[in-house]
Scaffold this motif. Structure first.
Motif, PDB file in Angstrom:
ATOM      1  N   ILE A   1       0.842  -1.206   0.000  1.00  0.00           N
ATOM      2  CA  ILE A   1       0.000   0.000   0.000  1.00  0.00           C
ATOM      3  C   ILE A   1       0.873   1.250   0.000  1.00  0.00           C
ATOM      4  N   GLU A   2       1.904   1.267   0.794  1.00  0.00           N
ATOM      5  CA  GLU A   2       2.810   2.422   0.835  1.00  0.00           C
ATOM      6  C   GLU A   2       3.486   2.621  -0.517  1.00  0.00           C
ATOM      7  N   ASP A   3       3.897   1.530  -1.141  1.00  0.00           N
ATOM      8  CA  ASP A   3       4.541   1.611  -2.445  1.00  0.00           C
ATOM      9  C   ASP A   3       3.566   2.142  -3.499  1.00  0.00           C
ATOM     10  N   LEU A   4       2.350   1.640  -3.504  1.00  0.00           N
ATOM     11  CA  LEU A   4       1.349   2.109  -4.461  1.00  0.00           C
ATOM     12  C   LEU A   4       0.995   3.573  -4.227  1.00  0.00           C
ATOM     13  N   SER A   5       0.930   3.964  -2.980  1.00  0.00           N
ATOM     14  CA  SER A   5       0.641   5.359  -2.655  1.00  0.00           C
ATOM     15  C   SER A   5       1.746   6.274  -3.178  1.00  0.00           C
ATOM     16  N   ARG A   6       2.985   5.868  -3.008  1.00  0.00           N
ATOM     17  CA  ARG A   6       4.113   6.652  -3.510  1.00  0.00           C
ATOM     18  C   ARG A   6       4.071   6.746  -5.029  1.00  0.00           C
ATOM     19  N   GLN A   7       3.781   5.619  -5.683  1.00  0.00           N
ATOM     20  CA  GLN A   7       3.702   5.614  -7.142  1.00  0.00           C
ATOM     21  C   GLN A   7       2.580   6.521  -7.629  1.00  0.00           C
ATOM     22  N   LEU A   8       1.458   6.500  -6.946  1.00  0.00           N
ATOM     23  CA  LEU A   8       0.335   7.354  -7.313  1.00  0.00           C
ATOM     24  C   LEU A   8       0.710   8.821  -7.178  1.00  0.00           C
ATOM     25  N   ALA A   9       1.380   9.178  -6.111  1.00  0.00           N
ATOM     26  CA  ALA A   9       1.821  10.565  -5.910  1.00  0.00           C
ATOM     27  C   ALA A   9       2.794  10.982  -7.010  1.00  0.00           C
ATOM     28  N   ASP A  10       3.717  10.097  -7.369  1.00  0.00           N
ATOM     29  CA  ASP A  10       4.667  10.401  -8.444  1.00  0.00           C
ATOM     30  C   ASP A  10       3.947  10.593  -9.776  1.00  0.00           C
ATOM     31  N   GLN A  11       2.980   9.741 -10.058  1.00  0.00           N
ATOM     32  CA  GLN A  11       2.223   9.863 -11.302  1.00  0.00           C
ATOM     33  C   GLN A  11       1.415  11.157 -11.328  1.00  0.00           C
ATOM     34  N   TRP A  12       0.875  11.549 -10.196  1.00  0.00           N
ATOM     35  CA  TRP A  12       0.112  12.792 -10.115  1.00  0.00           C
ATOM     36  C   TRP A  12       1.021  13.981 -10.433  1.00  0.00           C
ATOM     37  N   LYS A  13       2.227  13.981  -9.881  1.00  0.00           N
ATOM     38  CA  LYS A  13       3.172  15.064 -10.151  1.00  0.00           C
ATOM     39  C   LYS A  13       3.527  15.110 -11.639  1.00  0.00           C
ATOM     40  N   LEU A  14       3.758  13.945 -12.221  1.00  0.00           N
ATOM     41  CA  LEU A  14       4.089  13.880 -13.642  1.00  0.00           C
ATOM     42  C   LEU A  14       2.922  14.385 -14.491  1.00  0.00           C
ATOM     43  N   THR A  15       1.713  13.987 -14.149  1.00  0.00           N
ATOM     44  CA  THR A  15       0.532  14.432 -14.885  1.00  0.00           C
ATOM     45  C   THR A  15       0.391  15.947 -14.812  1.00  0.00           C
ATOM     46  N   GLN A  16       0.586  16.518 -13.641  1.00  0.00           N
ATOM     47  CA  GLN A  16       0.506  17.966 -13.489  1.00  0.00           C
ATOM     48  C   GLN A  16       1.581  18.666 -14.322  1.00  0.00           C
ATOM     49  N   ARG A  17       2.792  18.131 -14.297  1.00  0.00           N
ATOM     50  CA  ARG A  17       3.877  18.733 -15.080  1.00  0.00           C
ATOM     51  C   ARG A  17       3.565  18.685 -16.571  1.00  0.00           C
ATOM     52  N   LEU A  18       3.042  17.542 -17.029  1.00  0.00           N
ATOM     53  CA  LEU A  18       2.698  17.409 -18.448  1.00  0.00           C
ATOM     54  C   LEU A  18       1.549  18.334 -18.835  1.00  0.00           C
ATOM     55  N   ARG A  19       0.579  18.514 -17.950  1.00  0.00           N
ATOM     56  CA  ARG A  19      -0.510  19.462 -18.227  1.00  0.00           C
ATOM     57  C   ARG A  19       0.030  20.879 -18.351  1.00  0.00           C
ATOM     58  N   ASP A  20       0.929  21.253 -17.462  1.00  0.00           N
ATOM     59  CA  ASP A  20       1.520  22.594 -17.522  1.00  0.00           C
ATOM     60  C   ASP A  20       2.291  22.789 -18.825  1.00  0.00           C
ATOM     61  N   GLU A  21       3.076  21.788 -19.209  1.00  0.00           N
ATOM     62  CA  GLU A  21       3.816  21.874 -20.469  1.00  0.00           C
ATOM     63  C   GLU A  21       2.867  21.964 -21.655  1.00  0.00           C
ATOM     64  N   TYR A  22       1.792  21.198 -21.622  1.00  0.00           N
ATOM     65  CA  TYR A  22       0.808  21.232 -22.697  1.00  0.00           C
ATOM     66  C   TYR A  22       0.191  22.625 -22.811  1.00  0.00           C
ATOM     67  N   ASP A  23      -0.174  23.218 -21.682  1.00  0.00           N
ATOM     68  CA  ASP A  23      -0.747  24.568 -21.685  1.00  0.00           C
ATOM     69  C   ASP A  23       0.246  25.579 -22.255  1.00  0.00           C
TER      70      ASP A  23
END
Length: 70
Positions: A23-45
């Motif tokens: 669960i801790e590992d999945l939570s960390r991966q989810l947080a990392d993916q969220w950061k990546l998604t936000q960064r990609l959205r910003d770059e797209y904008d």
């Protein structure tokens, strides 16, 4: 010898420990993916805005004209 109840308890404790780690590992991966998604959205904008600026500069003051048959 250990009794069956104690063996079951140990197995359950091991299972909980493994699940907790997972669960801790999945939570960390989810947080990392969220950061990546936000960064990609910003770059797209930024790229979208830049494309619009380039498009406006290329068109200059020209407005798209309707064909004569309109």
């Amino acid at each position: 010898m250990t009794d069956p109840v104690e063996l079951r308890l140990v197995k359950l404790e091991e299972l909980v420990a493994h699940q907790s780690t997972a669960i801790e590992d999945l939570s960390r991966q989810l947080a990392d993916q969220w950061k990546l998604t936000q960064r990609l959205r910003d770059e797209y904008d930024q790229l979208t805005n830049r494309f619009e600026e380039v498009e406006e500069a290329a068109l200059g003051s020209q407005q798209p004209q309707k064909p004569p048959h309109w």
